[in-house]
Structures are given as C-alpha cells and as structure tokens.
Design a protein around this motif. Structure first.
Motif, mmCIF file in Angstrom:
data_model
loop_
_atom_site.group_PDB
_atom_site.id
_atom_site.type_symbol
_atom_site.label_atom_id
_atom_site.label_comp_id
_atom_site.label_asym_id
_atom_site.label_seq_id
_atom_site.Cartn_x
_atom_site.Cartn_y
_atom_site.Cartn_z
ATOM 1 N N ALA A 1 0.810 -1.218 0.000
ATOM 2 C CA ALA A 1 0.000 0.000 0.000
ATOM 3 C C ALA A 1 0.846 1.271 0.000
ATOM 4 C CB ALA A 1 -0.926 -0.002 1.201
ATOM 5 N N LYS A 2 2.070 1.202 0.470
ATOM 6 C CA LYS A 2 2.928 2.394 0.541
ATOM 7 C C LYS A 2 3.745 2.622 -0.729
ATOM 8 C CE LYS A 2 3.543 2.595 5.526
ATOM 9 N NZ LYS A 2 4.562 2.672 6.599
ATOM 10 N N LEU A 3 3.605 1.767 -1.713
ATOM 11 C CA LEU A 3 4.381 1.887 -2.944
ATOM 12 C C LEU A 3 3.697 2.819 -3.931
ATOM 13 C CD1 LEU A 3 5.339 -1.844 -3.495
ATOM 14 C CD2 LEU A 3 6.677 -0.061 -2.369
ATOM 15 N N ALA A 4 4.497 3.426 -4.792
ATOM 16 C CA ALA A 4 3.954 4.312 -5.820
ATOM 17 C C ALA A 4 3.130 3.512 -6.827
ATOM 18 C CB ALA A 4 5.074 5.058 -6.517
ATOM 19 N N GLN A 5 3.611 2.318 -7.176
ATOM 20 C CA GLN A 5 2.889 1.431 -8.089
ATOM 21 C C GLN A 5 2.644 0.106 -7.366
ATOM 22 O OE1 GLN A 5 5.578 1.265 -11.452
ATOM 23 N NE2 GLN A 5 4.221 2.596 -12.601
ATOM 24 N N PRO A 6 1.523 -0.007 -6.650
ATOM 25 C CA PRO A 6 1.276 -1.212 -5.860
ATOM 26 C C PRO A 6 0.817 -2.425 -6.672
ATOM 27 C CG PRO A 6 -0.521 0.319 -5.599
ATOM 28 C CD PRO A 6 0.507 1.007 -6.444
ATOM 29 N N ASN A 7 0.722 -2.277 -7.986
ATOM 30 C CA ASN A 7 0.273 -3.398 -8.810
ATOM 31 C C ASN A 7 1.419 -4.393 -9.035
ATOM 32 O OD1 ASN A 7 1.905 -2.060 -10.638
ATOM 33 N ND2 ASN A 7 0.251 -1.437 -11.979
ATOM 34 N N ARG A 8 1.130 -5.490 -9.662
ATOM 35 C CA ARG A 8 2.121 -6.548 -9.864
ATOM 36 C C ARG A 8 3.319 -6.050 -10.656
ATOM 37 N NH1 ARG A 8 3.913 -10.714 -13.028
ATOM 38 N NH2 ARG A 8 4.203 -12.717 -11.986
ATOM 39 N N GLN A 9 3.079 -5.303 -11.697
ATOM 40 C CA GLN A 9 4.163 -4.796 -12.532
ATOM 41 C C GLN A 9 5.104 -3.898 -11.720
ATOM 42 O OE1 GLN A 9 2.879 -2.499 -15.887
ATOM 43 N NE2 GLN A 9 4.942 -2.228 -16.673
ATOM 44 N N GLY A 10 4.558 -3.036 -10.894
ATOM 45 C CA GLY A 10 5.372 -2.163 -10.058
ATOM 46 C C GLY A 10 6.193 -2.942 -9.048
ATOM 47 N N ARG A 11 5.590 -3.970 -8.453
ATOM 48 C CA ARG A 11 6.315 -4.805 -7.484
ATOM 49 C C ARG A 11 7.448 -5.559 -8.152
ATOM 50 N NH1 ARG A 11 1.003 -6.316 -6.166
ATOM 51 N NH2 ARG A 11 1.445 -8.397 -6.946
ATOM 52 N N LYS A 12 7.203 -6.122 -9.326
ATOM 53 C CA LYS A 12 8.235 -6.886 -10.038
ATOM 54 C C LYS A 12 9.376 -5.973 -10.478
ATOM 55 C CE LYS A 12 6.462 -10.883 -9.629
ATOM 56 N NZ LYS A 12 7.107 -11.819 -8.708
ATOM 57 N N LEU A 13 9.053 -4.759 -10.899
ATOM 58 C CA LEU A 13 10.081 -3.796 -11.279
ATOM 59 C C LEU A 13 10.957 -3.446 -10.079
ATOM 60 C CD1 LEU A 13 11.161 -1.944 -13.544
ATOM 61 C CD2 LEU A 13 9.543 -0.231 -12.756
ATOM 62 N N MET A 14 10.314 -3.228 -8.936
ATOM 63 C CA MET A 14 11.051 -2.913 -7.719
ATOM 64 C C MET A 14 11.942 -4.088 -7.311
ATOM 65 S SD MET A 14 9.509 -1.680 -4.104
ATOM 66 C CE MET A 14 10.554 -1.367 -2.705
ATOM 67 N N GLN A 15 11.402 -5.300 -7.357
ATOM 68 C CA GLN A 15 12.192 -6.477 -7.010
ATOM 69 C C GLN A 15 13.404 -6.623 -7.914
ATOM 70 O OE1 GLN A 15 9.163 -9.572 -7.201
ATOM 71 N NE2 GLN A 15 9.413 -9.940 -5.010
ATOM 72 N N ALA A 16 13.225 -6.407 -9.204
ATOM 73 C CA ALA A 16 14.327 -6.537 -10.155
ATOM 74 C C ALA A 16 15.420 -5.504 -9.883
ATOM 75 C CB ALA A 16 13.809 -6.404 -11.584
ATOM 76 N N TYR A 17 15.017 -4.274 -9.623
ATOM 77 C CA TYR A 17 16.005 -3.216 -9.375
ATOM 78 C C TYR A 17 16.773 -3.482 -8.082
ATOM 79 C CZ TYR A 17 18.213 1.312 -9.164
ATOM 80 O OH TYR A 17 19.152 2.299 -9.114
ATOM 81 N N PHE A 18 16.057 -3.856 -7.034
ATOM 82 C CA PHE A 18 16.712 -4.125 -5.751
ATOM 83 C C PHE A 18 17.607 -5.363 -5.861
ATOM 84 C CE2 PHE A 18 14.128 -0.847 -4.279
ATOM 85 C CZ PHE A 18 14.320 -0.597 -2.935
ATOM 86 N N ARG A 19 17.199 -6.354 -6.647
ATOM 87 C CA ARG A 19 18.014 -7.551 -6.835
ATOM 88 C C ARG A 19 19.350 -7.185 -7.471
ATOM 89 N NH1 ARG A 19 15.165 -10.394 -10.519
ATOM 90 N NH2 ARG A 19 13.568 -10.770 -8.968
ATOM 91 N N LYS A 20 19.339 -6.253 -8.428
ATOM 92 C CA LYS A 20 20.590 -5.793 -9.049
ATOM 93 C C LYS A 20 21.514 -5.171 -8.017
ATOM 94 C CE LYS A 20 18.746 -4.670 -13.592
ATOM 95 N NZ LYS A 20 18.470 -3.570 -14.518
ATOM 96 N N LYS A 21 20.927 -4.572 -6.988
ATOM 97 C CA LYS A 21 21.703 -3.927 -5.926
ATOM 98 C C LYS A 21 22.051 -4.895 -4.798
ATOM 99 C CE LYS A 21 21.466 0.052 -7.912
ATOM 100 N NZ LYS A 21 22.630 0.729 -8.437
ATOM 101 N N GLY A 22 21.607 -6.152 -4.905
ATOM 102 C CA GLY A 22 21.956 -7.168 -3.924
ATOM 103 C C GLY A 22 21.013 -7.280 -2.746
ATOM 104 N N VAL A 23 19.750 -6.828 -2.912
ATOM 105 C CA VAL A 23 18.774 -6.881 -1.829
ATOM 106 C C VAL A 23 17.550 -7.672 -2.300
ATOM 107 C CG1 VAL A 23 17.260 -5.526 -0.325
ATOM 108 C CG2 VAL A 23 19.529 -4.656 -0.906
ATOM 109 N N ALA A 24 17.204 -8.723 -1.560
ATOM 110 C CA ALA A 24 15.985 -9.488 -1.848
ATOM 111 C C ALA A 24 14.798 -8.749 -1.259
ATOM 112 C CB ALA A 24 16.083 -10.879 -1.254
ATOM 113 N N VAL A 25 13.699 -8.671 -2.019
ATOM 114 C CA VAL A 25 12.534 -7.900 -1.598
ATOM 115 C C VAL A 25 11.301 -8.807 -1.540
ATOM 116 C CG1 VAL A 25 10.973 -6.033 -2.279
ATOM 117 C CG2 VAL A 25 13.411 -5.761 -2.573
ATOM 118 N N GLY A 26 10.516 -8.617 -0.476
ATOM 119 C CA GLY A 26 9.232 -9.286 -0.327
ATOM 120 C C GLY A 26 8.176 -8.243 -0.024
ATOM 121 N N PHE A 27 6.920 -8.621 -0.151
ATOM 122 C CA PHE A 27 5.825 -7.673 0.080
ATOM 123 C C PHE A 27 4.812 -8.255 1.045
ATOM 124 C CE2 PHE A 27 7.565 -6.835 -4.115
ATOM 125 C CZ PHE A 27 7.844 -5.486 -4.015
ATOM 126 N N SER A 28 4.209 -7.358 1.819
ATOM 127 C CA SER A 28 3.176 -7.796 2.752
ATOM 128 C C SER A 28 1.871 -7.109 2.452
ATOM 129 C CB SER A 28 3.585 -7.477 4.183
ATOM 130 O OG SER A 28 3.714 -6.089 4.376
#
Length: 72
Positions: free
Chosen positions: A45-72
C-alpha cells in the motif's frame, strides 16, 4: 541507521521520484547485514505502483543492488 529507518527512507525516496534511492538501498543492505536479515519486506500500500508490474520492477532493481525484496 536501523532496518526500519532504512525502509522508511526508501518509502520517502519513492514518494520523491526515487531521489537518492541508490544511497538508501545501500543503507538498507548494510542494516540488513547487521541485523542478520535475508529479505527486506515492504508494504504494498505504501508503494507508488502497488500493482504486480510495479512490485516486479522494484524487485528486479533491488536484486541488481543485492537486496531481496518481499511484500506484505
């Protein structure tokens, strides 16, 4: 900076068009290492794009930086 402070800094950065996001990701990564965490958890709910595409984009970017991301 603690893990929760780093998460809040990332939320603030997202609200400000990703301003200094790489710096905040680095701070989050070091806070996670100190606290022994394997994955950063964000509230959808706190994300700019809370839809699936926005979450996957965020996960991909953070993964490049070495951080695993999950959502609640």
């Amino acid at each position: 900076m603690s893990y929760s402070e780093a998460i809040e800094a990332i939320y603030a950065s997202i609200r400000n068009d990703n301003e200094d996001i790489d710096t905040h990701i680095a701070a989050l990564k070091s806070a996670m290492a100190r606290e022994g965490l394997k994955e950063a958890t964000f509230e959808t709910a706190k994300l700019a794009q809370p839809n699936r595409q926005g979450r996957k984009l965020m996960q991909a970017y953070f993964r490049k930086k070495g951080v695993a991301v999950g959502f609640s």
